[in-house]
Design a protein around this motif. Structure first.
Motif, short mmCIF file in Angstrom:
data_model
loop_
_atom_site.label_atom_id
_atom_site.label_comp_id
_atom_site.label_asym_id
_atom_site.label_seq_id
_atom_site.Cartn_x
_atom_site.Cartn_y
_atom_site.Cartn_z
N LEU A 27 -0.97 -5.36 0.94
CA LEU A 27 -0.19 -4.92 -0.48
C LEU A 27 -0.25 -3.31 -0.44
CD1 LEU A 27 -2.56 -6.94 -3.25
CD2 LEU A 27 0.04 -6.98 -2.95
N ALA A 28 0.83 -2.91 -0.80
CA ALA A 28 0.93 -1.50 -1.13
C ALA A 28 0.21 -1.22 -2.25
CB ALA A 28 2.30 -1.04 -1.36
N ALA A 29 -0.28 0.18 -2.57
CA ALA A 29 -0.89 0.59 -3.71
C ALA A 29 0.02 0.24 -5.00
CB ALA A 29 -1.15 2.16 -3.74
N GLY A 30 -0.40 -0.01 -5.89
CA GLY A 30 0.08 -0.47 -7.18
C GLY A 30 0.80 -1.89 -7.36
N GLN A 31 0.85 -2.53 -6.00
CA GLN A 31 1.50 -3.79 -5.90
C GLN A 31 0.44 -4.80 -6.52
OE1 GLN A 31 2.95 -4.78 -2.02
NE2 GLN A 31 4.74 -5.04 -2.69
#
Length: 358
Positions: A27-31
């Motif tokens: 998961l990317a940051a903010g996802q």
């Protein structure tokens, strides 16, 4: 990647098979990520492993570059700065809303706690509810408080375990959209477990389908629906059936033949099968979603209505062809056909998804 799971496996004592088996995802940051799957597929176990409540037997869990679990490394749950929201809300009934939200902020100065509580209530749309008690709020409002309490300590990651399962269907759908907006506004990275596909698609930037401890596919909702990579995902997501298909040579070129006519997306079939026109298997099953079948009175293809489910704006019809093959079709609800009535149908398939015949 902000959250990075590498080959995670977890097994409960005396269990015959791993609850989670070699799962990797990012998961990317903010996802916002969502895990769905049948009961017992390992969704909640994986969530608990990330939180530090279960210890994986193998693999690595990294959060923002920090190794939380791995060979000879295990960070305690209370040191991970991970928030959790549970399906039963877990609010303290004897504390008012302000005290519930501020419960995890007891090490902060009182003025900062009040300011943080004000910020959280504004974020979840409950300004002025400080002095109320949980029993004075609706189920949806209580769940907003649970989200506010989990976000108050500014966690690096938020985990949600079937947070809407105790609410009625209409409220679940509305709250799912609201929670997505809240998390996006707060720039929170989150991973949620649910059994409801509508919730998963409403919230998730990326959705994973689990089965028997395995992560079958981890992709955007559109990809899961239109480009499933396994037969299980194709069957689990949405409404659809498999019909026999074959590659055939026509005057217009290579096509996919089905009982409802020829389809043109041969490249999609070959890419899915990992084959070339010369080496591709001649027989396979074609996935047809309910929205691939169009009601058309002028079509020479006819099907008999064997079941119908009223869904408000449309009917979900189960149809049967002369050869006994069953199909599903979504039809606008002003087309109210009787059971055993024959109706015209045609295919409207933008791309073809196939799997080996079983």
């Amino acid at each position: 990647m902000f959250l990075d799971l590498q080959h995670i496996s977890a097994r409960y004592p005396k269990a015959s098979a791993p609850a989670v088996n070699d799962v990797s995802l990012q998961l990317a940051a903010g996802q916002l990520g969502v895990l769905i799957g049948p009961s017992g597929s390992g969704k909640t176990t994986l969530l608990r492993a990330i939180a530090g409540l279960e210890q994986p037997q193998s693999g690595r869990i990294l959060l923002d570059g920090t190794l939380l679990d791995g060979p000879n490394v295990r960070i305690a749950a209370e040191q991970r700065r991970i928030g959790m929201v549970f399906q039963d809300f877990a609010l303290f009934p004897h504390l008012n809303i302000a005290a519930n939200i501020g419960f995890g902020l007891r090490d902060m100065p009182r003025q900062q706690v009040r300011q943080r509580v004000d910020e959280m209530l504004a974020l979840v749309g409950l300004d002025g509810a400080h002095e109320k008690y949980p029993h004075q709020l609706s189920g949806g409002q209580q769940q907003r408080v649970a989200v506010a309490r989990a976000l108050a300590p500014q966690p690096r990651l938020l985990l949600l375990d079937e947070p809407f399962s105790s609410l009625d269907v209409e409220l679940r759908e509305r709250l799912a959209h609201d929670v997505r907006e809240i998390l996006k506004q707060a720039h929170i990275t989150a991973l949620m477990v649910t059994h409801d596909q509508l919730e998963a698609f409403a919230i998730g930037d990326v959705v994973g389908v689990m089965q028997a401890g395995h992560l079958e596919q981890w992709a955007a909702p559109y990809q899961l629906y239109h480009r499933p990579t396994s037969r299980f995902v194709a069957d689990f997501i949405g409404h659809g059936v498999f019909v026999p298909g074959a590659l055939v040579q026509t005057d217009a070129g290579m096509m996919v033949a089905t009982a409802l006519g020829n389809l043109h997306d041969v490249n999609g079939v070959l890419a899915h099968a990992g084959a070339s026109p010369d080496s591709a298997p001649r027989g396979f099953d074609v996935l047809l979603r309910s929205d691939d079948i169009v009601h058309d009175d002028d079509s020479h293809f006819k099907a008999r209505v064997v079941r119908k489910t009223f869904r408000g704006a449309d009917f979900l019809y189960t149809l049967k062809l002369l050869d006994g093959q069953e199909l599903l079709a979504l039809v606008p609800s002003h087309h109210d056909h009787a059971i055993d009535e024959w109706i015209g149908i045609r295919l409207d398939v933008s791309h073809v998804v196939t799997f080996p015949t079983v």
